[in-house]
Scaffold this motif. Structure first.
Motif: not given
Length: 133
Positions: A61-67, A69, A82, A85
């Protein structure tokens, strides 16, 4: 009768089953999607409760933005999903599903950010940013 859709990554380490309907395909042209896949993202949405995944240990998993993954197969690199959250839905790569998929194209999003090397030539709705769908 409940719809059942099966799919998986290129190497088969991750398999996804969706028990329920899939949304029309959303084509995302944002720079993050283009960088991850080399082109635009083509996803269909499903309720998280309708999705079961085997091979979870192969998912990175990669957190592509604060909101949100993004998930991908750590063995073959296939983009898988995608997910925002706290959302009850997840966007699953449409190309993962075994054919016939039974899904149709729906709309294009983040068209203002699309690559300069292609044109969008179909009749589907286009949105400059996120859709209102």
């Amino acid at each position: 009768m409940t719809e059942i859709h099966h799919g998986g990554c290129l190497c088969g380490a991750v398999r996804i089953t969706v028990r329920g309907g899939l949304s029309p395909v959303s084509f995302c042209h944002c720079s993050q999607c283009r960088r991850q896949t080399g082109h635009f993202y083509a996803t269909t949405d499903a309720a998280v409760d309708d999705v079961s995944i085997t091979g979870e240990e192969a998912i990175s998993r990669y957190r592509s933005s604060p909101e949100a993954e993004r998930g991908f197969c750590s063995k073959c690199g296939s983009a898988l999903f995608w997910r925002a959250d706290h959302s009850g839905r997840m966007s699953i790569m449409a190309g993962l599903f075994d054919m016939p998929t039974g899904i149709d194209g729906g709309y294009h999003i983040y068209c203002a950010d699309k690559g300069d090397y292609y044109a969008i030539n179909d009749a589907l709705p286009q949105y400059a940013a996120s859709s209102t769908v």
